[in-house]
Write an enzyme that holds these catalytic residues in place. Structure first.
Site, PDB file in Angstrom:
ATOM      1  N   GLU A 292       0.813  -1.213   0.000  1.00  0.00           N
ATOM      2  CA  GLU A 292       0.000   0.000   0.000  1.00  0.00           C
ATOM      3  C   GLU A 292       0.853   1.273   0.000  1.00  0.00           C
ATOM      4  O   GLU A 292       0.866   2.030   0.975  1.00  0.00           O
ATOM      5  CB  GLU A 292      -0.973  -0.001   1.176  1.00  0.00           C
TER       6      GLU A 292
ATOM      7  N   GLU B   3      -4.405  -8.891   0.316  1.00  0.00           N
ATOM      8  CA  GLU B   3      -5.097  -8.693   1.604  1.00  0.00           C
ATOM      9  C   GLU B   3      -6.586  -8.547   1.353  1.00  0.00           C
ATOM     10  O   GLU B   3      -6.993  -7.941   0.366  1.00  0.00           O
ATOM     11  CB  GLU B   3      -4.648  -7.413   2.320  1.00  0.00           C
TER      12      GLU B   3
HETATM   13  C1  BGC Z   1      -2.708  -2.762   5.697  1.00  0.00           C
HETATM   14  C2  BGC Z   1      -2.612  -3.547   6.981  1.00  0.00           C
HETATM   15  C3  BGC Z   1      -3.749  -3.133   7.888  1.00  0.00           C
HETATM   16  C4  BGC Z   1      -5.037  -3.530   7.232  1.00  0.00           C
HETATM   17  C5  BGC Z   1      -6.260  -3.137   8.034  1.00  0.00           C
HETATM   18  C6  BGC Z   1      -4.100  -2.570   5.189  1.00  0.00           C
HETATM   19  O1  BGC Z   1      -4.328  -1.227   5.000  1.00  0.00           O
HETATM   20  O2  BGC Z   1      -1.848  -3.256   4.735  1.00  0.00           O
HETATM   21  O3  BGC Z   1      -1.371  -3.330   7.563  1.00  0.00           O
HETATM   22  O4  BGC Z   1      -3.663  -3.677   9.171  1.00  0.00           O
HETATM   23  O5  BGC Z   1      -5.155  -2.969   5.943  1.00  0.00           O
HETATM   24  O6  BGC Z   1      -6.303  -1.773   8.250  1.00  0.00           O
END
Ligand code: BGC
Length: 447
Positions: free
Chosen positions: A162, A353
């Site tokens: 990100e 993610e």
């Molecule tokens: C990030 C993580 C974060 C997750 C939830 C993403 O923005 O890569 O580090 O914990 O989302 O906020």
């Protein structure tokens, strides 16, 4: 059926959020170690202990195996490997990651490495950080150490997690470490140094990795949701998705992806900012946009940022379902994001993610019944399956494998498939973890 047999079902985490051991075995401080001490974080919570993964690594990998993960995406703490960011290598830090990779492989789990997930060495921050034009050489030096140590066993590599948050949240809004507010010329210069860092890391990996490697960045998706299913609405959403205008350009996908995947800055950005954007030489462009193998992307909810200053996001409506952290639940982004990204950048997509935070607690029966996380994930994965019928999708990493330190929210938000009692460090696999195991075993057929 949508998911290929070799689909990578996994989960993810990041160094500062889980490791703790902030000054153990020679690790140097990073910008979060320092910032968290000075009241930037809810309840003044720091990642000093986090979930103590550094000291519990083998038990944690056993839990990953228990939920049947095929892959685990983790990041390296730069200051654990190079305490001052450059120069002296901390062998104990390198050994930790090497042991983690061995342990994963021993348990049949594919390691996926992210080089940079926001924990910049404090020593380099003091030398100007990304604003310093030497910073891409520092990043290269760090990359070399990691690649030389792990590339015999690690095939999948991501440079930046990100990057929008690094620049946008860290240096435009000042809501993440190092909590600064910079001007557009400074942001463009930092962005340029991040692009060069990415490019130098990719070149080093291509030339020196000890096996064929698969490389990507991992920005987050801010895909716009079409108003309806008509071709016009979908085309408009596609166009809006890749707009890159206004003072919040650092939050867009196009700002980070067009240079890396297409070899130029977004046209609308150039039209607006012109010579404020540092130009690259032909040689630098070749470095920045060297071919990658997939498009890694973190997907949470449909985009838009309120660039008209109204503060009203296009993904929100009255009574919109949302998670504990306040994010709207918009499953169709898991269909449109891969489809749009493949259309624009033409590479297989990996979901690096996706997940949600909720008010998890341990029930009277000693278990964590997080039915909402199961419903959320099932909805998103059904949409992913729809996308995978149309475009190549190679993996899905749930965020997160375990509850952890949620940046400026401290320990308030729980995203894990595994519950962690932060007082005792006891771990409990949540119902969602058991459910995810069945999803993996069926290769998505039970969705
Ligand atoms: C990030 C993580 C974060 C997750 C939830 C993403 O923005 O890569 O580090 O914990 O989302 O906020």
């Amino acid at each position: 059926m949508a998911f290929k047999d070799d689909f990578l079902w996994g989960a993810a985490a990041a160094s500062y959020q889980i490791e703790g051991a902030w000054n153990q075995d020679g690790k140097g401080p990073n910008i979060w170690d320092i910032a968290a001490k000075y009241n930037h974080i809810k309840h003044n919570e720091t990642g000093e202990e986090a979930i103590d993964h550094y000291n519990r690594m083998k038990d944690d990998v056993a839990l990953m195996k228990a939920i049947g993960l095929k892959a685990y995406r983790f990041s390296i703490s730069w200051a654990r490997v190079l305490p001052e960011g450059t120069g002296r290598v901390n062998e104990a830090g390198v050994r930790f990651y090497s042991d983690l990779v061995d342990e994963l492989i021993k348990n049949g789990i594919e390691p996926l490495v992210t080089l940079y997930h926001w924990d910049y060495p404090y020593a380099l921050h003091c030398r100007g950080g990304w604003l310093n034009d030497e910073s891409s050489e520092w990043f290269l030096e760090y990359t070399k150490v990691v690649v030389d140590a792990l590339s015999d066993r690690v095939k999948y590599w991501m440079t930046f997690n990100e990057p929008q948050c690094v620049l946008g949240v860290g240096y435009l809004d000042g809501a993440f470490a190092p909590f600064q507010k910079c001007s557009p010329p400074e942001l463009f210069r930092m962005g340029a140094n991040m692009f060069l860092s990415h490019g130098k890391a990719v070149k080093y990996l291509r030339e020196n990795a000890r096996q064929r490697v698969y490389i990507s960045m991992a920005p987050y998706a801010s895909t716009m949701m079409p108003a309806n299913d008509s071709k016009e609405a979908v085309d408009k959403a596609y166009e809006d998705t890749f707009k890159c205008t206004g003072p919040r350009f650092a939050y867009t996908m196009a700002y980070f992806s067009d240079p890396v995947y297409l070899g130029h800055y977004p046209e609308d950005l150039v039209a607006e900012y012109g010579s404020m954007i540092p130009e690259f030489s032909a040689e630098q462009w070749a470095l920045v946009s060297a071919p990658l193998d997939f498009y890694g992307v973190n997907i949470y909810y449909h985009g838009g940022y309120p660039d008209d200053g109204s503060g009203y996001e296009s993904n929100w409506y009255k009574g919109c379902p949302h998670t504990d952290i306040g994010w709207p639940i918009t499953p169709s982004t898991m269909y449109y994001s891969p489809v749009f990204l493949y259309k624009r950048y033409g590479l297989p997509v990996m979901i690096t993610e996706n997940g949600m935070s909720e008010h998890d607690w341990v029930f009277l029966d000693g278990k964590v019944h997080d039915v909402y996380r199961i419903d959320f994930t099932q909805r998103y994965l059904r949409e992913l399956s729809r996308a995978a019928d149309e475009v190549p999708v190679i993996g899905y990493m749930h965020w997160s494998v375990m509850d952890n330190y949620e940046w400026a929210e401290g320990y308030d938000k729980r995203f894990g498939l595994i519950y962690v009692d932060y007082r005792t460090q006891e771990r409990i696999i949540k119902d969602s973890g058991e459910w995810y195991k069945r999803v993996i075993e069926s290769n998505g057929k039970i969705l």
